[in-house]
Scaffold this motif. Structure first.
Motif, PDB file in Angstrom:
ATOM      1  N   ILE A   1     -45.673  30.744  -7.736  1.00  0.00           N
ATOM      2  CA  ILE A   1     -45.148  29.407  -8.023  1.00  0.00           C
ATOM      3  C   ILE A   1     -46.270  28.370  -7.886  1.00  0.00           C
ATOM      4  O   ILE A   1     -46.470  27.522  -8.750  1.00  0.00           O
ATOM      5  N   THR A   2     -47.033  28.487  -6.793  1.00  0.00           N
ATOM      6  CA  THR A   2     -48.119  27.538  -6.581  1.00  0.00           C
ATOM      7  C   THR A   2     -49.167  27.650  -7.686  1.00  0.00           C
ATOM      8  O   THR A   2     -49.633  26.634  -8.218  1.00  0.00           O
TER       9      THR A   2
ATOM     10  N   GLY B   1     -47.973  25.969 -10.721  1.00  0.00           N
ATOM     11  CA  GLY B   1     -48.085  24.519 -10.577  1.00  0.00           C
ATOM     12  C   GLY B   1     -49.495  24.034 -10.855  1.00  0.00           C
ATOM     13  O   GLY B   1     -49.707  23.033 -11.538  1.00  0.00           O
ATOM     14  N   PHE B   2     -50.472  24.778 -10.343  1.00  0.00           N
ATOM     15  CA  PHE B   2     -51.858  24.366 -10.559  1.00  0.00           C
ATOM     16  C   PHE B   2     -52.314  24.601 -11.986  1.00  0.00           C
ATOM     17  O   PHE B   2     -53.150  23.876 -12.506  1.00  0.00           O
TER      18      PHE B   2
ATOM     19  N   ILE C   1     -58.749  22.676  -1.714  1.00  0.00           N
ATOM     20  CA  ILE C   1     -58.224  23.278  -0.481  1.00  0.00           C
ATOM     21  C   ILE C   1     -57.968  24.771  -0.690  1.00  0.00           C
ATOM     22  O   ILE C   1     -58.228  25.586   0.190  1.00  0.00           O
TER      23      ILE C   1
ATOM     24  N   MET D   1     -59.508  27.765   1.343  1.00  0.00           N
ATOM     25  CA  MET D   1     -58.742  28.830   1.991  1.00  0.00           C
ATOM     26  C   MET D   1     -59.370  30.188   1.742  1.00  0.00           C
ATOM     27  O   MET D   1     -59.255  31.099   2.561  1.00  0.00           O
TER      28      MET D   1
ATOM     29  N   LEU E   1     -44.196  32.943   3.568  1.00  0.00           N
ATOM     30  CA  LEU E   1     -43.173  32.138   2.904  1.00  0.00           C
ATOM     31  C   LEU E   1     -43.769  30.842   2.357  1.00  0.00           C
ATOM     32  O   LEU E   1     -43.368  30.353   1.307  1.00  0.00           O
ATOM     33  N   PHE E   2     -44.768  30.299   3.088  1.00  0.00           N
ATOM     34  CA  PHE E   2     -45.365  29.046   2.637  1.00  0.00           C
ATOM     35  C   PHE E   2     -46.682  29.265   1.890  1.00  0.00           C
ATOM     36  O   PHE E   2     -47.546  28.404   1.880  1.00  0.00           O
ATOM     37  N   ALA E   3     -46.827  30.446   1.285  1.00  0.00           N
ATOM     38  CA  ALA E   3     -48.022  30.753   0.478  1.00  0.00           C
ATOM     39  C   ALA E   3     -49.300  30.568   1.276  1.00  0.00           C
ATOM     40  O   ALA E   3     -50.291  30.072   0.776  1.00  0.00           O
ATOM     41  N   ASN E   4     -49.260  30.929   2.546  1.00  0.00           N
ATOM     42  CA  ASN E   4     -50.461  30.827   3.357  1.00  0.00           C
ATOM     43  C   ASN E   4     -50.765  32.127   4.093  1.00  0.00           C
ATOM     44  O   ASN E   4     -51.432  32.123   5.116  1.00  0.00           O
TER      45      ASN E   4
ATOM     46  N   ILE F   1     -45.996  22.917  -6.263  1.00  0.00           N
ATOM     47  CA  ILE F   1     -46.957  23.249  -5.217  1.00  0.00           C
ATOM     48  C   ILE F   1     -46.511  22.742  -3.846  1.00  0.00           C
ATOM     49  O   ILE F   1     -47.228  22.897  -2.863  1.00  0.00           O
TER      50      ILE F   1
ATOM     51  N   LEU G   1     -44.261  23.693  -1.653  1.00  0.00           N
ATOM     52  CA  LEU G   1     -44.112  24.702  -0.599  1.00  0.00           C
ATOM     53  C   LEU G   1     -45.475  25.045  -0.010  1.00  0.00           C
ATOM     54  O   LEU G   1     -45.671  25.061   1.209  1.00  0.00           O
ATOM     55  N   TRP G   2     -46.418  25.289  -0.918  1.00  0.00           N
ATOM     56  CA  TRP G   2     -47.754  25.646  -0.463  1.00  0.00           C
ATOM     57  C   TRP G   2     -48.401  24.482   0.283  1.00  0.00           C
ATOM     58  O   TRP G   2     -49.064  24.682   1.301  1.00  0.00           O
TER      59      TRP G   2
ATOM     60  N   GLY H   1     -47.021  24.192   3.703  1.00  0.00           N
ATOM     61  CA  GLY H   1     -47.513  25.332   4.477  1.00  0.00           C
ATOM     62  C   GLY H   1     -48.962  25.180   4.846  1.00  0.00           C
ATOM     63  O   GLY H   1     -49.358  25.425   5.986  1.00  0.00           O
ATOM     64  N   SER H   2     -49.773  24.752   3.894  1.00  0.00           N
ATOM     65  CA  SER H   2     -51.199  24.738   4.198  1.00  0.00           C
ATOM     66  C   SER H   2     -51.553  23.614   5.156  1.00  0.00           C
ATOM     67  O   SER H   2     -52.544  23.704   5.860  1.00  0.00           O
TER      68      SER H   2
END
Lengths: 349, 315
Positions: free
Chosen positions: A135-136, A139-140, A154, A158, A203-206, B33, B35-36, B39-40
């Motif tokens: 999903i992220t 979005g990008f 960022i 990461m 869950l938070f894509a991290n 984005i 959620l990410w 989270g980040s």
């Protein structure tokens, strides 16, 4: 479009025709058709074509041996009785085979509960991770908004920042439930030693290597034609529906690749899990059990005497086998997707 | 607003259409984005900043978190001026990376080119060469490496270690009398031969990347080269290298990062020992940050240089 089989057939026919033509040309004298340079070029190509496969075979064979050596060694040691380790007459094949090493290691690692726990942790985290990272990444890839470049920086950060830098503050956050501790919430050990320390970041894509996965998805979605989306929009889909109904089915191969790599990295991770899980807890993963195997072996099989690697090598190697067996089985069956997936996932370009 | 009035003059307005299309799309982008991003902030940014703060203080473990005393740069000064091991480990780490990275890249390009050719057993060969990808990231590799490095003590692996550690190349160079001509060259050759195990086991991902790049070389380029009568050598330098050059950059970055963050490298070991065994979190954080800054500088320089030679087809 010709199918793959037909294409192969064409290729074969083309080659046969070429050969026949060349034969005919040779019969009538090559000089009539080709310049001397061309003749020399062809001869060189032919020579290379004959010698190169032999070289290639030796190179590949030798290097394959280097790669497979530890695995062969693993299988050779894991099934041999410990006292035959120091027998100089045995190199590869032991005189007798035994399953007792595997059994001992199984008990020390508490393999049955450990592996179930690992699979549970692994599957849930990987699924969550793939979902949120895709999903992220989407979005990008497909939306223009302010600060996009900064946010993407960022993501790159990461990838580059080693997890070792953030572990201790993260530990503190989990231990004291960071935003809640400001309101006076206190617990015994917070989130430490709970599976949530794995699930929540995923869950938070991290999660583990999340930056890399976001990057892969972004590259992939950028490579898909824009018309796909425009068609979906015209048909009245909102962006979320477009993503689920149009983009996801198109990104299947990419999803599979990321999912497989995610499973591999979660399976092999011992750094993050060793920081947030207590040693020998109920929550331990296979990688963690393997990491602590030598200490646990000393405790349980040798009554706390310190032993050299030489004495416990059979158990260590059987531990290795137990730890990578599920991955190996997965790899043998899904090997195709590892390789093809990366090719198709648009990592290139 | 009544329906009948607007129907004649304008098309009926729908809900939400008041925001212009571009803005709406941007909002959706934030949505995707979000959620990410949340989270980040929690899992990445805050810990990152916190560890930067720790690195500036003397830390003491106390109930309810870390006690911070003595603000200042002293942790960084200590790391470089008083610690005996840190700068030494740093230098040897940099040297090691500078030596192995080009070797890994050249090796994996070579293997990828071979694995891209058609021959019998290619699937098997590929499967074998990618095997390190699934194994090399785990703790298994450290046990395997332990077997290899403890050589004589670990029982059955003697043959292996003698095979790769007798320094036949060294002797050959000595015999030919060129050993003293160039020490750095012989060192490179030595690394290549004695460390072939690590070399092969560390280049799984890179081979994968290069292979995928090689398969994206358009057939027309291949055909044109053949028409012009290019030899394999010319083809490699004029066609293959330019086409895979973006991937060279990518795997260069990957290799450098990978070798820097590997938990088993010397600097990382010192950093981890300081925090997990000696409980000097601030000092450990300072070391990690200094280390990270150096990685950043190295990466920036390398990327800036290599980027000049990268060929992008779509421009």
């Amino acid at each position: 479009m010709a199918t793959k089989k037909e294409e192969k057939q064409f290729e074969k026919e083309r080659k046969a025709a070429n050969k026949a033509r060349y034969k005919k040309m040779k019969k009538e004298g090559l000089e009539k058709y080709l310049t001397p340079e061309q003749i020399r070029y062809n001869k060189n190509q032919k020579l290379v074509g004959m010698v190169w496969p032999i070289f290639r075979f030796f190179i590949l064979f030798g290097l394959s041996f280097v790669i497979l050596y530890p695995l062969i060694f693993m299988f050779s040691t894991a099934f041999r009785p410990s006292d035959q380790m120091s027998d100089p007459s045995i190199i590869w094949i032991p005189k007798t085979f035994t399953l007792s090493n595997i059994k001992d290691t199984w008990d020390v690692m508490r393999y049955d509960s450990t592996i179930l726990n690992t699979i549970r942790l692994n599957l849930i985290s990987s699924c969550l991770q793939v979902l949120t990272c895709s999903i992220t990444g989407y979005g990008f890839a497909r939306f223009k908004f302010k600060g996009k470049n900064l946010l993407f920086a960022i993501v790159i950060l990461m990838i580059i920042v080693p997890p070792q830098i953030t572990t201790i503050p993260l530990f503190m956050q989990y231990r004291y439930l960071f935003p809640l501790d400001l309101f006076g919430v206190q617990t015994d050990q917070g989130l430490i030693d709970s599976s949530l320390t794995m699930y929540l970041p995923a869950l938070f894509a991290n999660g583990i290597k999340a930056g890399l996965f976001i990057f892969i998805f972004r590259q992939f979605f950028r490579g898909l034609p824009k018309e796909l989306e425009d068609a979906a929009y015209l048909d009245g889909c909102g962006p979320l529906k477009t993503y689920i109904k149009v983009m996801v089915p198109n990104a299947k191969s990419s999803f599979l690749t990321v999912f497989l790599f995610s499973i591999v990295w979660y399976w092999n991770d011992f750094y993050v899990s060793s920081s947030f899980f207590i040693n020998n807890s109920e929550n331990q993963t296979v990688a963690l059990a393997l990491k602590n195997l030598d200490k646990n072996l000393e405790n349980q099989l040798f009554q706390n005497q310190s032993v050299s690697i030489r004495m416990i090598i059979v158990w260590l190697e059987s531990g290795c086998i137990l730890a990578i067996a599920p991955l190996l089985v997965m790899y043998i069956f899904l090997q195709r997707y590892f390789i093809e997936g990366v090719e198709r996932s648009g990592l290139v370009g | 607003m009544s329906k009948t009035k607007t129907a004649g003059t304008k098309p009926p307005k729908q809900k939400g259409l008041k925001i212009p299309y571009e803005r709406r799309k941007a909002l959706y982008g934030y949505g995707f984005i979000a959620l990410w991003a949340i989270g980040s902030i929690y899992f990445f940014i805050i810990p990152l900043i916190k560890s930067l703060i720790y690195s500036l203080y003397e830390t003491k473990v106390a109930e309810g978190g870390l006690q911070l005393t003595k603000f200042g740069l002293h942790n960084y000064v200590d790391a470089f001026r008083h610690d005996q091991n840190y700068s030494k480990a740093l230098v040897s780490m940099l040297q090691h990376t500078a030596l192995t990275t080009p070797l890994i890249l050249i090796f994996s390009i070579f293997i990828a080119v071979i694995l891209n050719q058609k021959f019998k057993g290619r699937t098997f060969a590929r499967a074998v060469f990618f095997l390190p990808v699934i194994i090399a990231t785990g703790p298994v590799i450290s046990i395997i490496n332990g077997n290899m490095s403890t050589g004589g003590y670990a029982g059955g692996s003697e043959q292996f270690s003698t095979m790769f550690e007798t320094n036949l190349v060294d002797q050959l160079l000595n015999y030919l009398g060129i050993m003293n001509i160039s020490d750095s060259l012989s060192e490179i050759i030595n690394t290549l031969t004695t460390d072939i195990f690590n070399l092969v086991w560390n280049s799984g991902i890179q081979i994968l990347l290069f292979l995928s790049a090689l398969q994206n070389i358009p057939f027309s380029a291949k055909e044109a080269a053949q028409m012009e009568g290019a030899t394999a050598w010319e083809y490699f330098w004029k066609i293959t290298i330019p086409y895979i050059s973006p991937m060279i950059l990518a795997s260069l970055v990957y290799t450098i990062v990978d070798s820097f963050v590997d938990p088993s490298n010397e600097v990382m070991e010192i950093v981890l020992r300081k925090s997990s065994q000696e409980w000097q979190h601030g000092y450990s954080a300072a070391m990690a940050w200094a280390y990270f800054a150096i990685i950043g500088i190295v990466l920036a320089i390398v990327v800036a240089i290599v980027n000049k030679f990268v060929y992008y087809e779509v421009d």
